[in-house]
Design a protein around this motif. Structure first.
Motif, PDB file in Angstrom:
ATOM      1  N   LEU A  21       0.828  -1.213   0.000  1.00  0.00           N
ATOM      2  CA  LEU A  21       0.000   0.000   0.000  1.00  0.00           C
ATOM      3  C   LEU A  21       0.858   1.258   0.000  1.00  0.00           C
ATOM      4  CD1 LEU A  21      -2.760  -1.084   2.560  1.00  0.00           C
ATOM      5  CD2 LEU A  21      -2.985  -0.871   0.073  1.00  0.00           C
ATOM      6  N   VAL A  22       1.976   1.208   0.701  1.00  0.00           N
ATOM      7  CA  VAL A  22       2.904   2.356   0.690  1.00  0.00           C
ATOM      8  C   VAL A  22       3.439   2.580  -0.713  1.00  0.00           C
ATOM      9  CG1 VAL A  22       5.159   3.154   1.490  1.00  0.00           C
ATOM     10  CG2 VAL A  22       3.536   2.169   3.114  1.00  0.00           C
ATOM     11  N   ARG A  23       3.780   1.497  -1.412  1.00  0.00           N
ATOM     12  CA  ARG A  23       4.288   1.630  -2.784  1.00  0.00           C
ATOM     13  C   ARG A  23       3.234   2.210  -3.726  1.00  0.00           C
ATOM     14  NH1 ARG A  23       6.823  -3.353  -1.447  1.00  0.00           N
ATOM     15  NH2 ARG A  23       5.116  -4.558  -2.396  1.00  0.00           N
ATOM     16  N   LEU A  24       1.952   2.019  -3.375  1.00  0.00           N
ATOM     17  CA  LEU A  24       0.873   2.598  -4.186  1.00  0.00           C
ATOM     18  C   LEU A  24       0.664   4.083  -3.912  1.00  0.00           C
ATOM     19  CD1 LEU A  24      -1.813  -0.250  -3.999  1.00  0.00           C
ATOM     20  CD2 LEU A  24      -0.400   0.380  -5.968  1.00  0.00           C
ATOM     21  N   GLY A  25       1.359   4.601  -2.902  1.00  0.00           N
ATOM     22  CA  GLY A  25       1.263   6.024  -2.592  1.00  0.00           C
ATOM     23  C   GLY A  25       0.325   6.377  -1.461  1.00  0.00           C
ATOM     24  N   LEU A  26      -0.261   5.371  -0.811  1.00  0.00           N
ATOM     25  CA  LEU A  26      -1.144   5.646   0.324  1.00  0.00           C
ATOM     26  C   LEU A  26      -0.315   5.935   1.575  1.00  0.00           C
ATOM     27  CD1 LEU A  26      -3.810   2.848  -0.203  1.00  0.00           C
ATOM     28  CD2 LEU A  26      -4.065   5.279  -0.698  1.00  0.00           C
ATOM     29  N   THR A  27      -0.918   6.634   2.513  1.00  0.00           N
ATOM     30  CA  THR A  27      -0.256   6.937   3.775  1.00  0.00           C
ATOM     31  C   THR A  27      -0.976   6.236   4.919  1.00  0.00           C
ATOM     32  OG1 THR A  27      -1.601   8.897   4.266  1.00  0.00           O
ATOM     33  CG2 THR A  27       0.366   9.220   2.890  1.00  0.00           C
ATOM     34  N   PRO A  28      -0.266   5.935   6.004  1.00  0.00           N
ATOM     35  CA  PRO A  28      -0.929   5.300   7.151  1.00  0.00           C
ATOM     36  C   PRO A  28      -2.087   6.123   7.686  1.00  0.00           C
ATOM     37  CG  PRO A  28       1.456   5.155   7.379  1.00  0.00           C
ATOM     38  CD  PRO A  28       1.187   6.058   6.211  1.00  0.00           C
ATOM     39  N   ASN A  29      -1.925   7.446   7.755  1.00  0.00           N
ATOM     40  CA  ASN A  29      -2.999   8.285   8.298  1.00  0.00           C
ATOM     41  C   ASN A  29      -4.246   8.232   7.420  1.00  0.00           C
ATOM     42  OD1 ASN A  29      -1.304   9.001  10.366  1.00  0.00           O
ATOM     43  ND2 ASN A  29      -0.797  11.015   9.543  1.00  0.00           N
ATOM     44  N   ALA A  30      -4.061   8.182   6.095  1.00  0.00           N
ATOM     45  CA  ALA A  30      -5.212   8.101   5.194  1.00  0.00           C
ATOM     46  C   ALA A  30      -5.963   6.793   5.403  1.00  0.00           C
ATOM     47  CB  ALA A  30      -4.752   8.222   3.745  1.00  0.00           C
ATOM     48  N   GLY A  35     -10.579   3.734   7.283  1.00  0.00           N
ATOM     49  CA  GLY A  35     -11.118   2.613   8.046  1.00  0.00           C
ATOM     50  C   GLY A  35     -12.100   3.069   9.108  1.00  0.00           C
ATOM     51  N   THR A  36     -11.780   4.164   9.775  1.00  0.00           N
ATOM     52  CA  THR A  36     -12.662   4.684  10.821  1.00  0.00           C
ATOM     53  C   THR A  36     -13.979   5.178  10.238  1.00  0.00           C
ATOM     54  OG1 THR A  36     -10.749   5.355  12.128  1.00  0.00           O
ATOM     55  CG2 THR A  36     -12.863   6.368  12.680  1.00  0.00           C
ATOM     56  N   ALA A  37     -13.895   5.896   9.127  1.00  0.00           N
ATOM     57  CA  ALA A  37     -15.117   6.413   8.491  1.00  0.00           C
ATOM     58  C   ALA A  37     -16.028   5.265   8.057  1.00  0.00           C
ATOM     59  CB  ALA A  37     -14.750   7.283   7.289  1.00  0.00           C
ATOM     60  N   GLY A  38     -15.439   4.218   7.493  1.00  0.00           N
ATOM     61  CA  GLY A  38     -16.231   3.074   7.068  1.00  0.00           C
ATOM     62  C   GLY A  38     -16.867   2.346   8.234  1.00  0.00           C
ATOM     63  N   GLY A  78       8.708   3.530  10.793  1.00  0.00           N
ATOM     64  CA  GLY A  78       8.153   3.874  12.106  1.00  0.00           C
ATOM     65  C   GLY A  78       7.098   4.943  11.997  1.00  0.00           C
ATOM     66  N   GLY A  79       6.159   4.917  12.951  1.00  0.00           N
ATOM     67  CA  GLY A  79       5.074   5.893  12.938  1.00  0.00           C
ATOM     68  C   GLY A  79       5.501   7.237  13.510  1.00  0.00           C
ATOM     69  N   THR A  80       4.621   8.216  13.347  1.00  0.00           N
ATOM     70  CA  THR A  80       4.850   9.550  13.898  1.00  0.00           C
ATOM     71  C   THR A  80       4.019   9.726  15.160  1.00  0.00           C
ATOM     72  OG1 THR A  80       3.034  10.549  12.636  1.00  0.00           O
ATOM     73  CG2 THR A  80       5.205  10.436  11.565  1.00  0.00           C
ATOM     74  N   ARG A  81       4.371  10.722  15.951  1.00  0.00           N
ATOM     75  CA  ARG A  81       3.594  10.991  17.161  1.00  0.00           C
ATOM     76  C   ARG A  81       2.178  11.428  16.810  1.00  0.00           C
ATOM     77  NH1 ARG A  81       7.369  14.882  20.677  1.00  0.00           N
ATOM     78  NH2 ARG A  81       7.684  15.790  18.606  1.00  0.00           N
ATOM     79  N   TYR A  82       2.038  12.223  15.743  1.00  0.00           N
ATOM     80  CA  TYR A  82       0.693  12.610  15.312  1.00  0.00           C
ATOM     81  C   TYR A  82      -0.108  11.393  14.874  1.00  0.00           C
ATOM     82  CZ  TYR A  82      -3.104  14.331  12.437  1.00  0.00           C
ATOM     83  OH  TYR A  82      -4.345  14.539  11.895  1.00  0.00           O
ATOM     84  N   GLY A  83       0.542  10.486  14.138  1.00  0.00           N
ATOM     85  CA  GLY A  83      -0.137   9.287  13.688  1.00  0.00           C
ATOM     86  C   GLY A  83      -0.636   8.439  14.845  1.00  0.00           C
ATOM     87  N   ALA A  84       0.161   8.365  15.915  1.00  0.00           N
ATOM     88  CA  ALA A  84      -0.249   7.584  17.084  1.00  0.00           C
ATOM     89  C   ALA A  84      -1.478   8.196  17.744  1.00  0.00           C
ATOM     90  CB  ALA A  84       0.904   7.513  18.082  1.00  0.00           C
ATOM     91  N   VAL A  85      -1.505   9.525  17.845  1.00  0.00           N
ATOM     92  CA  VAL A  85      -2.664  10.207  18.435  1.00  0.00           C
ATOM     93  C   VAL A  85      -3.890  10.044  17.536  1.00  0.00           C
ATOM     94  CG1 VAL A  85      -3.616  12.442  19.128  1.00  0.00           C
ATOM     95  CG2 VAL A  85      -1.255  11.856  19.714  1.00  0.00           C
ATOM     96  N   LEU A  86      -3.695  10.196  16.234  1.00  0.00           N
ATOM     97  CA  LEU A  86      -4.806  10.036  15.296  1.00  0.00           C
ATOM     98  C   LEU A  86      -5.372   8.624  15.372  1.00  0.00           C
ATOM     99  CD1 LEU A  86      -6.511  11.128  12.912  1.00  0.00           C
ATOM    100  CD2 LEU A  86      -4.723  10.250  11.380  1.00  0.00           C
ATOM    101  N   ASP A  87      -4.497   7.626  15.421  1.00  0.00           N
ATOM    102  CA  ASP A  87      -4.935   6.238  15.477  1.00  0.00           C
ATOM    103  C   ASP A  87      -5.748   5.970  16.741  1.00  0.00           C
ATOM    104  OD1 ASP A  87      -4.715   3.441  14.368  1.00  0.00           O
ATOM    105  OD2 ASP A  87      -3.818   3.123  16.322  1.00  0.00           O
ATOM    106  N   ALA A  88      -5.244   6.445  17.894  1.00  0.00           N
ATOM    107  CA  ALA A  88      -5.961   6.233  19.152  1.00  0.00           C
ATOM    108  C   ALA A  88      -7.316   6.946  19.144  1.00  0.00           C
ATOM    109  CB  ALA A  88      -5.112   6.728  20.323  1.00  0.00           C
TER     110      ALA A  88
END
Length: 209
Positions: A21-30, A35-38, A78-88
């Motif tokens: 998925l990363v190679r396709l240009g998607l980002t973890p935050n997206a 997933g959350t919206a769905g 590795g993830g970012t601090r913002y990504g960790a907060v967004l995920d939680a």
């Protein structure tokens, strides 16, 4: 508890997918937000209308995005601090929507006792997560517990899925099991925080190192 035993096995499956998925240009935050919206849309649309089996599969499918965003973060180094907060944050929103949708369905069907169980699960699920977040912000440890997010999600969705297949009392049994397990987990995490706070500062530093 399940996270400890299943994480390595799951990662062997999800890590190659995440890298793709990363190679396709998607980002973890997206992927996290998608997933959350769905999951929220499925929970608040399907469960209140009594489509328990469909709701189970839709919410479960989108909940799996939570595994993929972590795999993508690892693929990026590795993830970012913002990504960790967004995920939680997104986890709390998805969990809340799931239990709100189930509660809505239970009130519509007149099953007020089981609806109370769903509300208890909703509150205690947030408390379990909050204890860990607040402890970590204070430099303390509150990991583990009998019923963490994965267990709560699995038990709840097994209950709704079986109910969708016509199994009586499946939702009630699942929710009361989650409620009881969540009470135990709150106690376990508070005890873990207490033990962590009682450790000498030097010993904590040694463990963190």
């Amino acid at each position: 508890m399940l996270n400890i035993f299943a994480r390595a096995s799951v990662s062997r499956v999800t890590d190659p997918i995440g890298a793709g998925l990363v190679r396709l240009g998607l980002t973890p935050n997206a992927v996290t937000v998608l997933g959350t919206a769905g999951a929220i849309a499925g929970a608040l649309w399907l469960f209140p209308t009594g489509q328990l089996l469909a709701g189970t599969f839709v919410v479960w499918g989108f909940a799996m995005f939570d595994l993929l965003d972590g795999a993508m973060a690892r693929a990026l180094g590795g993830g970012t601090r913002y990504g960790a907060v967004l995920d939680a944050t997104c986890d709390r929103l998805a969990d809340g929507a799931l239990l709100c949708g189930i509660t809505w369905y239970l009130f519509d069907t007149g099953d007020r006792v089981t609806a109370v169980a769903a509300l208890i699960c909703l509150v205690l699920g947030q408390v379990v997560s909050y204890i860990k977040a607040r402890a970590e912000a204070s430099g303390l440890d509150a990991d583990g517990g009998l019923v963490e997010r994965a267990e709560r999600l699995i038990i709840t969705l097994v209950g709704t899925g079986l109910a969708g297949l016509g199994v009586p009392y499946a939702v009630a049994v699942g929710l009361w099991v989650v409620a009881a397990g969540s009470v135990i987990t709150v106690g376990q995490r508070l005890l873990a925080v207490r033990r962590s706070a009682a450790q000498p500062a030097g010993e904590k530093a040694h463990e963190l190192g």
